[in-house]
Design an enzyme around this catalytic site. Structure first.
Site, mmCIF file in Angstrom:
data_model
loop_
_atom_site.group_PDB
_atom_site.id
_atom_site.type_symbol
_atom_site.label_atom_id
_atom_site.label_comp_id
_atom_site.label_asym_id
_atom_site.label_seq_id
_atom_site.Cartn_x
_atom_site.Cartn_y
_atom_site.Cartn_z
ATOM 1 N N CYS A 272 45.897 55.411 32.951
ATOM 2 C CA CYS A 272 46.967 56.099 31.843
ATOM 3 C C CYS A 272 48.015 55.129 32.813
ATOM 4 O O CYS A 272 47.359 53.811 32.136
ATOM 5 C CB CYS A 272 46.906 57.688 33.377
ATOM 6 S SG CYS A 272 46.997 57.109 34.593
ATOM 7 N N ARG B 230 54.288 58.330 23.720
ATOM 8 C CA ARG B 230 53.729 57.579 25.192
ATOM 9 C C ARG B 230 52.444 56.513 24.128
ATOM 10 O O ARG B 230 52.907 54.699 24.383
ATOM 11 C CB ARG B 230 53.651 57.152 26.794
ATOM 12 C CG ARG B 230 54.849 57.972 27.021
ATOM 13 C CD ARG B 230 54.497 58.168 28.850
ATOM 14 N NE ARG B 230 54.359 56.588 29.308
ATOM 15 C CZ ARG B 230 53.951 56.517 30.681
ATOM 16 N NH1 ARG B 230 53.734 57.621 31.739
ATOM 17 N NH2 ARG B 230 54.419 55.128 30.855
#
Length: 281
Positions: free
Chosen positions: A237, A182
């Protein structure tokens, strides 16, 4: 180097779960299956535990900015603590069954509220069950108590702070806690734009755990070895949840200046003018 203990072992909980001054919070949850945690809690939980839901109790209303799991209204969070029989002197221990990410979110909010005695249970619910310790479906209604918060605003980094560090207008370190693919922009299962905040370095949150437990302090220190503790340190995050285990890890390693960017990457990409990077920095 200051170290702060933020976890408790199952052996401690086994000896203290019936203590009237200990309150246990069950934070089990599954992204994409929002009823899972509450259902699992009703079926069985550690005796005396109360349930806090990630999206109903540990997050606020989703708006244009603020990310997928914005911080809750703190008046609502404090009210939930009070209804759970928590006051400022209560020792609060938190668990989930997902390597500690949801428990760490609750732990972080407790610290943000100014609660000193807040801890994540190493091993979580699975560790408790593996030792054949008592579980129950009984739900206890605790008498309400009065809680006096002392909000720690210095624990938060605003999007402006992140923007300045990303653009190198301010010295600092941005830590991306998401999975490597990611961060690199190779895969993005949740957010609409793949990549990472320019200038961020990647330290996956799961690297601070093993078998559902946080690594010992010495290993946490080795994990962050070489990080400049004099610079502002901002952790993010996808939505501010899995950044919390990294903050716990950093705090235990002595990096008390580690702050949370609550909206995280999902907030960053909500601003059209923000750039994102792919690949290595």
């Amino acid at each position: 180097m200051k170290q702060v203990k933020n976890t408790k072992d199952i052996s401690w909980l086994q000896s203290n779960y019936l203590n009237e001054n200990v309150r246990i919070i069950d934070c089990r949850f599954k992204l994409g299956e929002p009823e899972y945690g509450k259902k699992a809690y009703k079926e069985s939980h550690i005796p005396g535990a109360v349930y806090f839901d990630l999206e109903k109790d540990l997050s606020g209303e989703v708006k244009k900015h603020g990310g997928r799991h914005p911080l809750p209204n703190m008046d609502d969070f404090i009210r939930k603590l009070e209804q759970s029989g928590v006051d400022n002197d209560t020792t609060v221990v938190v668990y989930d069954d997902s390597e500690g990410a949801f428990a760490a979110r609750c732990w972080w909010l407790l610290k943000y509220a100014g609660h000193n005695e807040a801890f994540v249970i190493n091993g979580g619910y699975e560790g408790w069950k593996k030792q054949n310790l008592p579980v129950t479906s009984e739900i206890i209604d605790f008498s309400s108590k009065k809680y006096h918060p002392n909000i720690q605003n210095e624990m938060i980094a605003a999007v402006d702070d992140v923007r300045e560090i990303s653009r190198k207008a301010l010295e600092g370190i941005l830590i991306d806690s998401r999975a490597r693919e990611r961060y690199l922009g190779l895969a993005e299962p949740i957010d609409k734009i793949p990549g990472h905040i320019p200038g961020a370095v990647n330290h996956e949150w799961t690297e601070g755990l093993q078998d559902g437990s946080f690594l010992p302090v010495e290993e946490q220190q080795r994990r962050w070895e070489g990080l400049d503790r004099e610079k502002p340190l901002i952790v993010y995050c996808g939505s501010g949840v899995t950044a919390a285990p990294n903050i716990l890890s950093l705090w235990e390693a002595g990096y008390q200046n580690a702050k949370l960017y609550p909206g995280s990457y999902s907030d960053w990409i909500s601003y059209e003018e923000h750039e994102v990077n792919k690949g290595e920095e």
